[in-house]
Design a protein around this motif. Sequence first.
Motif, mmCIF file in Angstrom:
data_model
loop_
_atom_site.group_PDB
_atom_site.id
_atom_site.type_symbol
_atom_site.label_atom_id
_atom_site.label_comp_id
_atom_site.label_asym_id
_atom_site.label_seq_id
_atom_site.Cartn_x
_atom_site.Cartn_y
_atom_site.Cartn_z
ATOM 1 N N VAL A 115 0.832 -1.202 0.000
ATOM 2 C CA VAL A 115 0.000 0.000 0.000
ATOM 3 C C VAL A 115 0.867 1.252 0.000
ATOM 4 O O VAL A 115 0.512 2.277 -0.592
ATOM 5 N N GLY A 116 2.016 1.184 0.656
ATOM 6 C CA GLY A 116 2.928 2.326 0.631
ATOM 7 C C GLY A 116 3.336 2.695 -0.784
ATOM 8 O O GLY A 116 3.437 3.888 -1.131
ATOM 9 N N TYR A 206 -4.385 0.997 -8.232
ATOM 10 C CA TYR A 206 -5.448 0.129 -7.732
ATOM 11 C C TYR A 206 -4.995 -1.308 -7.474
ATOM 12 O O TYR A 206 -5.401 -1.907 -6.458
ATOM 13 N N PRO A 207 -4.180 -1.916 -8.346
ATOM 14 C CA PRO A 207 -3.731 -3.284 -8.037
ATOM 15 C C PRO A 207 -2.979 -3.392 -6.716
ATOM 16 O O PRO A 207 -3.046 -4.431 -6.044
ATOM 17 N N PHE A 208 -2.288 -2.338 -6.326
ATOM 18 C CA PHE A 208 -1.575 -2.375 -5.046
ATOM 19 C C PHE A 208 -2.560 -2.329 -3.872
ATOM 20 O O PHE A 208 -2.332 -2.965 -2.838
ATOM 21 N N PHE A 212 -3.385 -5.448 -0.911
ATOM 22 C CA PHE A 212 -3.548 -5.357 0.539
ATOM 23 C C PHE A 212 -4.806 -6.108 0.990
ATOM 24 O O PHE A 212 -4.790 -6.848 1.983
ATOM 25 N N ALA A 213 -5.908 -5.932 0.250
ATOM 26 C CA ALA A 213 -7.152 -6.613 0.608
ATOM 27 C C ALA A 213 -6.996 -8.124 0.517
ATOM 28 O O ALA A 213 -7.480 -8.873 1.384
ATOM 29 N N ILE A 214 -6.311 -8.594 -0.515
ATOM 30 C CA ILE A 214 -6.089 -10.028 -0.678
ATOM 31 C C ILE A 214 -5.242 -10.570 0.463
ATOM 32 O O ILE A 214 -5.477 -11.675 0.971
ATOM 33 N N ASN A 215 -4.261 -9.791 0.902
ATOM 34 C CA ASN A 215 -3.415 -10.225 2.015
ATOM 35 C C ASN A 215 -4.217 -10.397 3.303
ATOM 36 O O ASN A 215 -3.956 -11.313 4.096
ATOM 37 N N VAL A 216 -5.189 -9.527 3.522
ATOM 38 C CA VAL A 216 -6.016 -9.643 4.715
ATOM 39 C C VAL A 216 -6.813 -10.945 4.687
ATOM 40 O O VAL A 216 -6.870 -11.691 5.675
#
Length: 439
Positions: A115-116, A206-208, A212-216
């Motif tokens: 996300v950074g 947006y892919p970044f 993050f959402a996928i990692n959660v």
Amino acid sequence: MSSTDQVQPPLHTPAHTGAGHSSVAPGEIAVGVVVGRASEYFDFFVYGIASVLVFPAVFFPFAERLEGTLYAFIIFAFAFMARPFGTALFMAIQRHWGRSVKLTVALFLLGTATVGIAFLPGYQVLGGAAIGLLAFFRVLQGIAFGGSWDGLPSLLALNAPRDRRSWYAMLGQLGAPIGFLVAGALFLFLHTSLSEADFTGWGWRYPFFVAFAINVVALFARLRLVVTEEYTAALEESALEPIGTFEMLRRQGYNIFIGSFAALASYALFHLVTIFPLSWIALDGSQGINDVLTIQLIGAVLAVLGTIASGWIADRIGKRTTVALLACLIGVFSLFTPMLMDGSPLQQDIFILVGFALLGVSYGQASGTVTANFEPRFRYTGAALTSDFAWLFGAAFAPLVALGLSAHFGLGYVSVYLLSGVICTLLALRVNRRLEDSD
């Protein structure tokens, strides 16, 4: 030692973790392995694709397109250089605070770094600081990726039925082509839907965020397995516990390096069919980016099918034989690289599709080729470090070397690069065979 070079499973049925504990089914472990690996590789391929399509213009606008892409590829390699250090750091965290803390911190760090990058202003706003921060976040990605090792692939190998060891081994490898498939599809959608200015200005971010959402989601899916009493007991009974890195290298370092080089042909091919063709064609202009991404998505499907097929093949002819045979086929394929990549769009597409097909079968069995050589208590850390060094030696610098040499000296050097990986693989497999014979 078995000719399949896979960990000898102690049971033919789901492993029982002791009195009072439920059995551990290989199918349940496989779900966690595939979900975890796919989420991690999605992060990495989002960066890899962006380093071709976006980063030269956003972070290196002062350089020509070729030089800007090469600069992006240098930073691309930072994560692979940081992975072994991440593995060592998070093994220490696990020894002190446990597996769940280690995994949570690692995936949180991976998501935060990703996300950074999504929020990072370009060179026009921050100047050289933007490049420094991009490199910093990329190193954090590598450290986190090294720390995300959960031991589930090793546990899966130990508890798989004896006659289906290679089939279950390939499940962990499915994460890489699936991760590329999802990342490539997302970039294709954005690149097709947005203007070039909008895509370069904000669309690429947006892919970044999605990463993050996928990692959660992946974090909760994996924690559901690794923190349960049944899986904790199964990991402990299988001696899958973290070992200090210095002790690991001192006692079993030769196995790590043999295992790393045994997979070199496959890992070198990985970025030469995913990242390199995209960069070469983008610079050459021989066909549109959307066309290349579409062909690569078809190739990723072939890689998924090839990975699945590798389990069936290796269960019949042996894991080591499969890896050696595919290394030879990759060597033959490498000889046609200059003709195909310097040819028409159809020839370039053939390179991508054939490369992905070979990659699927070879990569499907590249992991854990010499896992059985490790003493039981070293398998957990040994498997993690072997994977780290295989990616470092085989894949980290592949886009940089292939594009740099091709642009300045010709595509023949891509053939040389691939052939060197093939030779290393065959020599490592030969050394491994002699070590087994001497034992």
